[in-house]
Scaffold this active site. Structure first.
Site, PDB file in Angstrom:
ATOM      1  N   LYS A  19     -14.932  30.618  16.864  1.00 49.07           N
ATOM      2  CA  LYS A  19     -14.154  29.124  16.379  1.00 49.07           C
ATOM      3  C   LYS A  19     -12.764  28.800  16.162  1.00 49.07           C
ATOM      4  O   LYS A  19     -12.334  28.407  16.826  1.00 49.07           O
ATOM      5  CB  LYS A  19     -14.558  29.076  14.819  1.00 49.07           C
ATOM      6  CG  LYS A  19     -14.790  27.818  14.230  1.00 49.07           C
ATOM      7  CD  LYS A  19     -16.079  27.562  13.781  1.00 49.07           C
ATOM      8  CE  LYS A  19     -15.955  28.668  12.475  1.00 49.07           C
ATOM      9  NZ  LYS A  19     -14.091  27.968  11.084  1.00 49.07           N
ATOM     10  N   ARG A 119     -11.557  21.326  -1.236  1.00 53.16           N
ATOM     11  CA  ARG A 119     -11.187  23.169  -0.418  1.00 53.16           C
ATOM     12  C   ARG A 119     -10.081  22.589  -1.121  1.00 53.16           C
ATOM     13  O   ARG A 119      -8.908  21.609  -0.789  1.00 53.16           O
ATOM     14  CB  ARG A 119     -11.387  23.060   0.642  1.00 53.16           C
ATOM     15  CG  ARG A 119     -12.986  23.991   0.637  1.00 53.16           C
ATOM     16  CD  ARG A 119     -13.113  24.682   1.860  1.00 53.16           C
ATOM     17  NE  ARG A 119     -13.141  25.371   2.082  1.00 53.16           N
ATOM     18  CZ  ARG A 119     -12.542  25.715   3.584  1.00 53.16           C
ATOM     19  NH1 ARG A 119     -13.296  26.086   4.839  1.00 53.16           N
ATOM     20  NH2 ARG A 119     -12.524  27.206   3.503  1.00 53.16           N
ATOM     21  N   SER A 164      -3.288  33.854   4.877  1.00 55.99           N
ATOM     22  CA  SER A 164      -3.772  32.950   4.747  1.00 55.99           C
ATOM     23  C   SER A 164      -3.633  32.446   6.949  1.00 55.99           C
ATOM     24  O   SER A 164      -2.370  31.954   7.364  1.00 55.99           O
ATOM     25  CB  SER A 164      -3.750  31.787   4.866  1.00 55.99           C
ATOM     26  OG  SER A 164      -4.872  30.356   5.059  1.00 55.99           O
ATOM     27  N   ASP A 336     -14.309  37.344   6.859  1.00 57.42           N
ATOM     28  CA  ASP A 336     -15.285  35.657   7.122  1.00 57.42           C
ATOM     29  C   ASP A 336     -16.717  36.738   7.361  1.00 57.42           C
ATOM     30  O   ASP A 336     -17.412  35.932   7.489  1.00 57.42           O
ATOM     31  CB  ASP A 336     -15.152  34.818   8.395  1.00 57.42           C
ATOM     32  CG  ASP A 336     -14.515  33.771   8.131  1.00 57.42           C
ATOM     33  OD1 ASP A 336     -13.813  33.314   6.753  1.00 57.42           O
ATOM     34  OD2 ASP A 336     -14.034  33.451   9.255  1.00 57.42           O
ATOM     35  N   LYS A 363     -13.591  29.063  -0.092  1.00 57.00           N
ATOM     36  CA  LYS A 363     -14.215  28.820   1.779  1.00 57.00           C
ATOM     37  C   LYS A 363     -14.871  27.723   1.521  1.00 57.00           C
ATOM     38  O   LYS A 363     -15.826  26.954   0.787  1.00 57.00           O
ATOM     39  CB  LYS A 363     -14.748  30.609   1.903  1.00 57.00           C
ATOM     40  CG  LYS A 363     -14.070  31.026   2.084  1.00 57.00           C
ATOM     41  CD  LYS A 363     -12.672  31.115   3.241  1.00 57.00           C
ATOM     42  CE  LYS A 363     -11.814  32.333   3.355  1.00 57.00           C
ATOM     43  NZ  LYS A 363     -11.094  31.974   4.440  1.00 57.00           N
ATOM     44  N   ARG A 367     -18.183  32.357  -2.375  1.00 51.39           N
ATOM     45  CA  ARG A 367     -18.849  33.429  -1.271  1.00 51.39           C
ATOM     46  C   ARG A 367     -19.080  34.367  -2.582  1.00 51.39           C
ATOM     47  O   ARG A 367     -20.221  34.769  -2.294  1.00 51.39           O
ATOM     48  CB  ARG A 367     -18.201  33.535  -0.226  1.00 51.39           C
ATOM     49  CG  ARG A 367     -18.174  31.927   0.981  1.00 51.39           C
ATOM     50  CD  ARG A 367     -18.510  32.975   2.465  1.00 51.39           C
ATOM     51  NE  ARG A 367     -17.958  31.993   3.208  1.00 51.39           N
ATOM     52  CZ  ARG A 367     -17.519  31.768   4.293  1.00 51.39           C
ATOM     53  NH1 ARG A 367     -16.724  32.270   4.810  1.00 51.39           N
ATOM     54  NH2 ARG A 367     -17.865  30.741   5.507  1.00 51.39           N
TER      55      ARG A 367
HETATM   56  C1  S3P Z   1      -9.155  30.690   9.749  1.00 44.64           C
HETATM   57  C2  S3P Z   1      -9.070  31.695   9.005  1.00 44.64           C
HETATM   58  C3  S3P Z   1      -9.481  31.938   8.045  1.00 44.64           C
HETATM   59  C4  S3P Z   1     -10.895  31.792   8.020  1.00 44.64           C
HETATM   60  C5  S3P Z   1     -11.435  30.256   8.949  1.00 44.64           C
HETATM   61  C6  S3P Z   1     -10.582  30.290  10.120  1.00 44.64           C
HETATM   62  C7  S3P Z   1      -8.527  30.262  10.991  1.00 44.64           C
HETATM   63  O1  S3P Z   1      -8.952  31.283   6.967  1.00 44.64           O
HETATM   64  O2  S3P Z   1     -11.676  31.962   6.771  1.00 44.64           O
HETATM   65  O3  S3P Z   1     -12.446  30.633   8.801  1.00 44.64           O
HETATM   66  O4  S3P Z   1      -9.592  29.758  12.212  1.00 44.64           O
HETATM   67  O5  S3P Z   1      -7.408  30.249  11.003  1.00 44.64           O
HETATM   68  P1  S3P Z   1      -7.710  31.002   5.871  1.00 44.64           P
HETATM   69  O6  S3P Z   1      -6.864  31.052   6.952  1.00 44.64           O
HETATM   70  O7  S3P Z   1      -8.252  30.309   5.278  1.00 44.64           O
HETATM   71  O8  S3P Z   1      -8.245  32.693   5.445  1.00 44.64           O
END
Ligand code: S3P
Length: 449
Positions: A19, A119, A164, A336, A363, A367
């Protein structure tokens, strides 16, 4: 949806595309000159939201199933969207796009569904404002909709309080439009797809930890035998105005989606499942490290690379599992996967402690609260903490009515739990898996023999 599969899980499965990488392939492809060709693109609703936002900004994108062509127009080729940009359920779309939108010559508004509008977006608004951006939360509540007046930005350094990848990537993308170098330090290493891919498209991106060089940092990250990726004070910097060029990208299978099949095969006796072409980027493979510590039988076969990303086939055999402690720098590398790891903990021998994972509260659902509630419903002794959970495993567990809270990862986690519980599991809002894994239930039914 009522789920009562029988195992064991056998045969092989190709996991849908990652993803995070699918989102980024569209974003970076749009900002590059020339065409980017993506294969094994994830057709989940989140990534389709990213495609539709870029179409709204004048980028021609041809999508036939998992094959996508993005006709990029260069760093300054986006045009003003006539409507509000709709990111749907996708936090990655809102946060990364905010960084891009902040540096445009036009104004825009970006929002998403009900969940997205709750969020936290201050985490990107604060660093962007520090770069001179003009981003406001329309309802003044620190959430989307965000109204963004595009401006020339300043290069800046940001010490992020959270590890993050979405925050880090937002800042790096804004840095493409700045008047100098932009850098961000995070408390632990989060997924580094933006760094790898932006470099692949031609950007000048550097990684550093204190006095360590790029190469030293990466060799630390790449040590698969280490219990976690060490990287406190991990800094990434980017130079502005690079010339990005369209690329070919084959997206590896998403380890976050593979996680459900890894867990299911580990739990159901007699299982032996081969998961083909799964991304094993060391900033994402914490689940494998933890499973190994729990006693899991997982073998990496055919290790290879697709573009800048390492991948392998994973051979998973059912195993008896013991409890572990999960915390510290490991957390961003499996953030995740924590819901499904909590399910594994419910069937493992002993008490598992998950800590340092307060991010779980913000999230697609809270969760920690939702997992605690649902694990209790299936008979598992579990206690919520501010930043994690304490799960006592090993009791026989039973099916129950599960509320997914319209969170794809909760629904998939309890579909896995169903395989090892007595009775039926009734998952409410089961269809939400389409966010990241269309065809999830069909794939699960196919490998359950
Ligand atoms: C993601 C980063 C993560 C993850 C999300 C996808 C990304 O979030 O939980 O499903 O593609 O950069 P955070 O950056 O908020 O930890």
């Amino acid at each position: 949806m009522i789920i009562k599969y029988t195992g064991p899980l056998r045969g092989e499965l190709s996991i849908p595309g990652d993803k995070s990488i699918s989102h980024r392939s569209v974003m970076f492809g749009a900002l590059a000159d020339g065409t980017t060709e993506v294969t094994n693109f994830l057709t989940g609703a989140d990534c389709l939201s990213t495609i539709s936002c870029f179409r709204q900004m004048g980028i021609e994108i041809e999508q036939k199933d998992t094959h996508v062509l993005i006709h990029g127009k260069g760093l300054h080729g986006l045009t003003a969207p006539l409507e509000i940009l709709d990111a749907g359920n996708s936090g990655t779309t809102v946060r990364l796009l905010s960084g891009i939108l902040a540096g445009q010559h036009f104004n825009s508004v970006i929002t998403g569904d009900e969940t997205i509008q709750k969020r936290p977006m201050k985490r990107v608004m604060t660093p962007l404002t520090g770069m001179g951006a003009d981003v406001i939360s329309v309802r003044r509540n620190g959430c989307a909709p965000l109204q963004i007046h595009g401006k020339k930005l300043h290069g800046a350094h940001y010490d992020s309080p959270v590890a993050s990848a979405q925050v880090k990537s937002c800042i790096l993308l804004a840095g493409l439009y700045a008047d100098g170098i932009t850098s961000v330090t995070e408390p632990a290493v989060s997924r580094n797809h933006s760094e790898l891919m932006l470099r692949y498209f031609g950007a000048d991106v550097k990684e550093n930890v204190g006095s360590q060089s790029n190469a030293e940092v990466m060799s630390g990250i790449n040590d698969r035998n280490a219990s976690c990726v060490k990287g406190s004070g991990f800094t990434v910097s980017i130079s502005p105005e690079p010339k990005l060029t369209g690329q070919k990208i084959h997206v590896p299978g998403d380890i976050s989606s593979a996680a459900y099949f890894i867990a299911a095969a580990l739990l159901v006796p007699g299982s032996e499942l081969l998961l083909k072409n799964v991304g094993i980027n060391p900033t994402r493979d914490g689940m494998l490290r933890v499973c190994r510590e729990m006693g899991a039988d997982i073998t990496l076969l055919n290790e290879d690379h697709t573009g800048a990303e390492p991948c392998a086939d994973l051979l998973v055999r059912s195993s008896s599992l013991k409890a572990v402690e999960i915390g510290g720098d490991l957390i961003p590398t499996l953030i995740d996967e924590l819901p499904v790891l909590a399910v594994l903990a419910a069937f493992a021998d002993g008490t598992t402690v998950i800590r340092d994972a307060a991010e779980l509260r913000v999230k697609e659902s809270d969760r920690i609260a939702v997992m605690t509630n649902n694990l209790t419903r299936i008979g598992c002794p579990v206690e919520a903490a501010a930043d994690g959970m304490i799960i006592t495993g090993g009791k026989p567990l039973h099916g129950a009515v599960i509320d997914s809270h319209m969170d794809h990862r909760i629904a998939m986690s309890f579909a896995v739990a169903a395989l090892a519980c007595s009775g039926e599991m009734d998952i409410q809002g089961a269809e939400i898996v389409n966010i990241s894994y269309p065809g999830f239930y069909e794939d699960l039914a196919r490998v359950c023999r």
